[in-house]
Design a protein around this motif. Structure first.
Motif, short mmCIF file in Angstrom:
data_model
loop_
_atom_site.label_atom_id
_atom_site.label_comp_id
_atom_site.label_asym_id
_atom_site.label_seq_id
_atom_site.Cartn_x
_atom_site.Cartn_y
_atom_site.Cartn_z
N ASP B 19 -9.95 4.38 18.39
CA ASP B 19 -9.94 3.31 17.55
C ASP B 19 -9.22 3.71 16.00
O ASP B 19 -8.36 2.89 15.44
CB ASP B 19 -11.47 2.91 17.07
CG ASP B 19 -11.76 1.78 16.52
OD1 ASP B 19 -12.72 1.57 15.58
OD2 ASP B 19 -10.90 0.64 17.06
N LEU B 22 -5.56 3.57 16.70
CA LEU B 22 -5.08 2.02 16.72
C LEU B 22 -5.02 1.53 15.38
O LEU B 22 -4.26 0.74 15.05
CB LEU B 22 -5.81 1.54 17.75
CG LEU B 22 -5.61 1.96 19.08
CD1 LEU B 22 -6.79 1.02 19.99
CD2 LEU B 22 -4.13 1.53 19.74
N LYS B 23 -6.12 1.86 14.48
CA LYS B 23 -6.11 1.19 13.25
C LYS B 23 -4.65 1.83 12.53
O LYS B 23 -4.12 0.91 11.59
CB LYS B 23 -7.33 1.71 12.45
CG LYS B 23 -8.58 0.88 12.85
CD LYS B 23 -9.60 1.39 11.76
CE LYS B 23 -10.85 0.48 11.83
NZ LYS B 23 -11.46 0.51 13.28
N ALA B 26 -2.10 -0.52 13.30
CA ALA B 26 -2.25 -1.73 12.75
C ALA B 26 -1.93 -1.91 11.47
O ALA B 26 -1.39 -2.87 10.68
CB ALA B 26 -3.94 -2.35 12.83
N ARG B 27 -2.15 -0.62 10.38
CA ARG B 27 -2.00 -0.56 9.16
C ARG B 27 -0.31 -0.18 9.13
O ARG B 27 0.08 -0.87 7.99
CB ARG B 27 -2.72 0.76 8.86
CG ARG B 27 -2.63 0.84 7.14
CD ARG B 27 -3.56 1.88 6.79
NE ARG B 27 -3.36 3.34 7.42
CZ ARG B 27 -2.38 4.24 7.01
NH1 ARG B 27 -1.97 4.02 5.77
NH2 ARG B 27 -2.34 5.45 7.32
N ASP B 30 4.40 -3.03 12.94
CA ASP B 30 4.53 -4.54 13.12
C ASP B 30 3.98 -5.07 14.50
O ASP B 30 3.53 -5.94 14.74
CB ASP B 30 5.91 -5.08 12.95
CG ASP B 30 6.63 -4.67 11.59
OD1 ASP B 30 7.41 -4.00 11.56
OD2 ASP B 30 5.76 -5.42 10.56
N ASP B 31 4.18 -3.76 15.44
CA ASP B 31 3.53 -4.06 16.84
C ASP B 31 3.61 -2.65 17.44
O ASP B 31 4.09 -1.71 16.89
CB ASP B 31 4.67 -4.86 17.50
CG ASP B 31 4.05 -5.72 18.89
OD1 ASP B 31 4.50 -6.54 19.13
OD2 ASP B 31 2.75 -5.41 19.33
N TYR B 50 -6.68 -5.12 19.63
CA TYR B 50 -5.95 -5.13 18.36
C TYR B 50 -4.41 -6.13 18.78
O TYR B 50 -3.62 -6.21 17.81
CB TYR B 50 -5.53 -3.73 18.48
CG TYR B 50 -6.33 -2.86 17.51
CD1 TYR B 50 -7.35 -2.24 18.27
CD2 TYR B 50 -6.21 -2.54 16.15
CE1 TYR B 50 -8.33 -1.39 17.24
CE2 TYR B 50 -6.81 -1.74 15.77
CZ TYR B 50 -8.02 -1.16 16.05
OH TYR B 50 -8.94 -0.44 15.22
N PHE B 52 -2.05 -5.41 20.71
CA PHE B 52 -0.94 -4.65 21.08
C PHE B 52 -0.39 -4.80 22.51
O PHE B 52 -1.21 -5.17 23.49
CB PHE B 52 -1.06 -3.14 20.73
CG PHE B 52 -1.34 -2.87 19.42
CD1 PHE B 52 -2.20 -1.89 19.01
CD2 PHE B 52 -0.60 -3.52 18.25
CE1 PHE B 52 -2.44 -1.58 17.75
CE2 PHE B 52 -1.03 -3.00 17.14
CZ PHE B 52 -1.91 -2.32 16.79
#
Lengths: 84, 236
Positions: B19, B22-23, B26-27, B30-31, B50, B52
């Motif tokens: 997690d 993955l954050k 996300a931060r 763009d993908d 998320y 993705f």
């Protein structure tokens, strides 16, 4: 090069004016307008009009399975359903 | 600039630090395209949350690692990225911002981060296990997508990106790796490589020995890590 025929329009409506008829339409024109008269054959160095292809819309392409979607929304739906 | 994340996720990662990683995508990105390799539904569900891209490639990780990663890169290229950020499922880059990542991407072909291994807790780092490694690259700089053909330790990008000069590729950012923080994780890793690299051909014996025991004076604090990074950058 395209072939044209000058045709005299011997009818009341057009009173002898001349028009340029493309060769491929001549037979039909003379069948329709029986009074019209072929004056001379000519060729015009007019290149065939090229109608450009409509620009292709950018494809929305799935990088995972290669599916082509018609829209960005469609690709997002595909991503969420199949690859998300 | 379009930045896309690259990650391979195995089983059990959802219960560890997936997690957090993955954050980071996300931060910073763009993908992302994430391949699961024999992962469970827990990992897939977390990745899906998320939004993705994700797909499965369940070939044996210890034998087909370069093929799995090569295929992953080819899929990522379908998104036409300007830059790829690579993270493992137990890695974060806390000092990196989107802006600094874009600056890196505009000026470099590849970016090597200073990988540091958290050891026993979140306040200490293994001295012997800090090293520079590729975690970002411009995929348009080379047409080569083939990863190094080693069954393990094949890298995070094709070899071309490892061949840039240190001055041009080292970036002043720490990459935190949590995968060796806990003793039982280290034991599992030693066991895994006993199977896939029993003669320590693909990575030095010293590395595997370090996983079992580092010896005295072998652990940094956070401030020491920062000093170490500064001195590494200053040497360039």
């Amino acid at each position: 090069m395209k072939k044209f025929y000058y045709v005299k329009r011997n009818d009341e409506k057009h009173k002898g004016s001349q028009v340029e008829i493309p060769a491929e339409h001549l037979a039909q024109t003379l069948r329709t307008h029986k009074t019209w008269q072929v004056m001379e054959e000519t060729t015009n160095e007019i290149s065939d009009v090229v109608i450009p292809e409509a620009p292709k819309l950018p494809a929305f392409h799935c990088p995972i399975c290669g599916l082509e979607s018609k829209s960005e929304h469609g690709l997002k739906v595909h991503k969420a359903r199949v690859h998300g | 600039m379009k930045i896309v994340g690259q990650m391979v996720v195995g089983a059990g990662e959802a219960d560890r630090w997936l997690d957090l990683s993955l954050k980071e995508f996300a931060r910073l990105c763009d993908d992302a395209v994430i391949v699961t390799c024999n992962a469970t539904d827990k990992e897939k569900k977390l990745i899906k949350s998320y939004g993705f891209w994700t797909y499965e490639d369940n070939r044996e990780w210890g034998r087909y690692q370069p093929d799995i990663k090569t295929d992953l890169l080819k899929k990522i290229l379908g998104l036409h990225p300007d830059w790829i950020l690579v993270l493992d499922a137990d890695e974060t880059v806390p000092t990196l911002s989107r802006k600094s990542l874009e600056d890196i991407g505009q000026n470099r072909i590849s970016a090597l981060f200073y990988v540091t291994n958290l050891w026993n807790d979140e306040q200490h780092y293994a001295k012997a296990l800090s090293f520079w490694n590729v975690r970002g690259y411009n995929p348009n700089a080379s047409s080569d997508t083939q990863f190094l053909r080693k069954p393990v330790h094949c890298g995070n990008a094709p070899p071309y990106y490892y061949n840039q000069s240190a001055k041009e590729s080292y970036v002043p950012h720490i990459l935190l790796h949590r995968g060796l923080m806990l003793p039982h994780d280290r034991a599992r890793k030693v066991e895994r490589y006993r199977v896939y690299d029993p003669h320590a051909i693909h990575k030095g014996k010293q590395y595997y020995d370090s996983l079992s025991s580092l010896g005295d004076g072998s652990v940094y604090s956070e401030s020491e890590v920062q000093e170490k990074l500064k001195s590494e950058i200053a040497r360039l």
